[in-house]
Design an enzyme around this catalytic site. Structure first.
Site, mmCIF file in Angstrom:
data_model
loop_
_atom_site.group_PDB
_atom_site.id
_atom_site.type_symbol
_atom_site.label_atom_id
_atom_site.label_comp_id
_atom_site.label_asym_id
_atom_site.label_seq_id
_atom_site.Cartn_x
_atom_site.Cartn_y
_atom_site.Cartn_z
ATOM 1 N N ASP A 19 10.297 -6.984 -0.858
ATOM 2 C CA ASP A 19 10.867 -7.438 0.554
ATOM 3 C C ASP A 19 10.811 -6.559 1.509
ATOM 4 O O ASP A 19 11.428 -4.910 1.483
ATOM 5 C CB ASP A 19 12.531 -8.201 0.216
ATOM 6 N N ASP A 111 9.251 -12.909 5.728
ATOM 7 C CA ASP A 111 9.193 -11.421 4.812
ATOM 8 C C ASP A 111 9.295 -11.121 3.459
ATOM 9 O O ASP A 111 9.486 -10.195 2.661
ATOM 10 C CB ASP A 111 9.902 -9.977 5.490
ATOM 11 N N GLU A 112 8.935 -11.474 2.139
ATOM 12 C CA GLU A 112 9.388 -12.153 0.745
ATOM 13 C C GLU A 112 8.420 -12.220 0.031
ATOM 14 O O GLU A 112 7.506 -14.008 1.030
ATOM 15 C CB GLU A 112 10.515 -12.577 0.415
HETATM 16 MG MG LIG Z 1 14.022 -8.477 3.778
#
Ligand SMILES: [Mg+2]
Length: 437
Positions: A19, A111-112
Site C-alpha cells: 500500500d 496504489d494497492e
Molecule cells: Mg495508500
C-alpha cells in the site's frame, strides 16, 4: 489461552499486501522534488482535499476537508489539482516492479496490490520478509515513493500487516504470530467487516479480531453468512481468497488534446495539431518507460460533436515515427473537408512497460534499435533545452502557425494539458526531426 498460536505452520502460504504511503501527494513530490518535506494537498479542482502528504496530515489536514479550512490550519500548504493520469502511470510502474518478484500480482486499487510469494524463498535467497524488503527498496529507488507492506499467510492478514505500521512500514505476520496482531485489533478494523457486522458481533461480546477468531466454526456457521465465514477462515490463517491476476488496465492510458480558436477547417493545420498531440503523448509515455498497444484519434467539431477512431498498433511503441502512419489513416477516417474543428486529441491506450515488449519475427530489430537511439537523444535534448526542441516535420505547421498567428494576435493556442514546468522551459527552435529509419 491467548498465547496459543492459531495456525501452527508458519507459512502455509505467503501473501504480500503493498500500500503506497500518501500515494497522490507522494507522486507529486517525486516529480517535483522541491515539494519534498512540504505539506502538499491534491484536490484543487474539486475544492476539497482528495489526498494530503504526511507533512499536511501532521498539521491537521484531513481527507475531504474543504480548502478554505485547509488555509486556516495550514496556510503554507501547496494545493495542487489532481493529476490522475500521472498517478496511474506510477501505479503501472509499481505493479511492474511487483511482477519482477512474482507473476501472481493482483492490482487491488491504484496504489494497492496483493502478491503471492508462496514458494519463492529459494529463488530470492531469503525469507519472505527479506523479499518484501527488496520490493520496498526497489519501489523507493525506482519511483521515489515509499510504501508500507504486510506479509502473512492470507490476504486479510496481509492487509492487517500493511496497516500495522505506516509510512514505510514492513510487518511480517507468520502463522505462529497471528494472535499477537489480533489481540488489540478492533473487529471493525478488519478488511470486509463493516459497522453493522461489528455491532452485531458486539452483542456476543466480540470486540477484537482475536475474540472473533477464537469462536468455533459452529458459532460462525450458525450466526454469519458466507463472506464473514471466509474472513474468519482468513484470520485463522487458512487462506481462502486467491490472489487474482486479472489485470485492470482500463485506466492505463495517456491522452493529449489541443484546442484552438478560432476553429479551423484547414487540413494541414489540423493534422499538425494532432501530430503534436501524438508527440506529446509519446514523450510522456517514454518518460514512464511505457509503450502503447492502441491509438485513439479524435476530432471535435465546432458544435462539440466528436468523431474518433481506435487503431491497433502493429507493435507496442512510444515512438511517433512508428505511429505516424496509423495516425494519418485514423485522421483521414474522421476528418471531413469543409467542417470547422475546435480541437484534436490522441490517446495512447493499452499501455505496457516498454521493457516487456517482445520482438516478433516480423520486426526489424536494427531499425527499432536505431529508433530507440534517436528518441533517446531527442528526450535528452528536450530535458536540457525544453520540449519540442526537436520535433516531427508533420507537427511543424502547428508551430509555425501558432508563432505566426500569435504575432498577429488573432489566434490563441491553448493546451488543455500542461505538464508542470514545461512552459517555463526555453524554446530554442532547433532542427526538425524527420525520422526515416
Ligand atoms: Mg495508500
Amino acid at each position: 489461552m491467548t498465547t496459543q498460536p492459531l495456525t501452527i505452520h508458519s507459512w502455509p502460504r505467503a501473501i504480500l499486501h503493498i500500500d503506497a504511503d500518501a500515494f497522490f501527494t507522494s507522486c507529486e513530490q517525486a516529480i517535483h522534488p522541491e515539494l519534498k518535506g512540504k505539506p502538499v494537498i491534491t484536490g484543487k479542482e474539486r475544492g476539497i482535499v482528495s489526498a494530503a502528504s504526511y507533512e499536511a496530515k501532521g498539521r491537521g489536514v484531513e481527507r475531504g476537508m474543504r480548502l478554505f479550512e485547509v488555509k486556516k490550519v495550514c496556510p503554507d500548504a501547496v494545493i495542487l489539482p489532481s493529476d490522475y493520469e500521472t498517478y496511474s502511470l506510477f501505479s503501472v510502474r509499481m505493479f511492474e516492479i511487483l511482477r519482477r518478484f512474482s507473476p501472481d500480482v493482483e492490482e487491488y486499487s491504484i496504489d494497492e496490490a496483493f502478491v503471492d510469494l508462496t514458494g519463492l524463498r529459494r529463488t530470492f535467497h531469503g525469507s519472505y520478509g527479506e523479499i518484501a524488503k527488496k520490493i520496498q527498496e526497489a519501489v523507493e529507488r525506482e519511483l521515489g515513493i515509499t510504501v508500507s507492506i504486510g506479509v502473512s499467510v492470507s490476504k486479510v492478514l496481509a492487509k492487517i500487516g500493511s496497516k500495522h505500521k505506516k509510512p514505510k512500514g514492513l510487518t511480517v505476520i507468520p502463522g505462529r504470530e497471528i494472535h499477537n496482531y489480533l489481540e488489540k485489533l478492533p473487529i471493525g478494523k478488519v478488511w470486509g467487516i463493516g459497522a453493522n457486522t461489528s455491532e452485531f458481533l458486539g452483542k456476543f461480546g466480540i470486540k477484537t479480531a482475536l475474540e472473533f477468531v477464537r469462536k468455533d466454526e459452529l458459532f460462525i456457521k450458525t450466526h454469519l453468512s458466507k463472506p464473514y465465514q471466509e474472513i474468519w477462515h482468513e484470520l485463522n490463517g487458512w487462506s481462502v481468497y486467491p490472489v487474482s491476476t486479472e489485470t485492470k488496465r482500463d485506466y492505463q492510458s495517456i491522452s493529449k488534446t489541443r484546442t484552438f480558436t478560432p476553429p479551423s477547417d484547414d487540413e494541414t493545420f489540423i493534422f499538425a495539431q494532432i501530430s503534436k498531440n501524438l508527440e506529446n503523448a509519446c514523450i510522456k509515455a517514454r518518460r514512464y518507460d511505457l509503450a502503447a498497444t492502441r491509438l485513439i484519434v479524435f476530432l471535435r467539431q465546432q458544435d462539440f460533436r466528436d468523431t474518433g477512431v481506435e487503431l491497433k498498433v502493429s507493435r507496442p511503441t512510444a515512438y511517433p515515427a512508428e505511429l505516424i502512419e496509423s495516425l494519418k489513416n485514423g485522421f483521414m477516417k474522421v476528418y471531413k473537408p469543409n467542417t470547422l474543428y475546435r480541437s484534436t486529441g490522441v490517446v495512447l491506450a493499452g499501455l505496457m512497460p516498454e521493457k516487456s515488449v517482445q520482438y516478433t519475427l516480423f520486426d526489424d530489430v536494427t531499425r527499432i534499435e536505431r529508433m530507440a537511439r534517436i528518441y533517446g537523444a531527442v528526450d535528452e535534448l528536450s530535458e536540457r533545452f525544453g520540449k519540442h526542441t526537436i520535433q516531427h516535420a508533420s507537427s511543424l505547421p502547428a508551430k509555425l502557425q501558432s508563432q505566426h498567428e500569435g504575432e498577429r494576435g488573432d489566434v490563441a493556442m491553448r493546451k488543455t494539458e500542461i505538464f508542470k514546468g514545461e512552459n517555463k522551459r526555453q524554446r530554442l527552435g532547433l532542427p526538425v526531426l524527420n525520422v526515416k529509419v
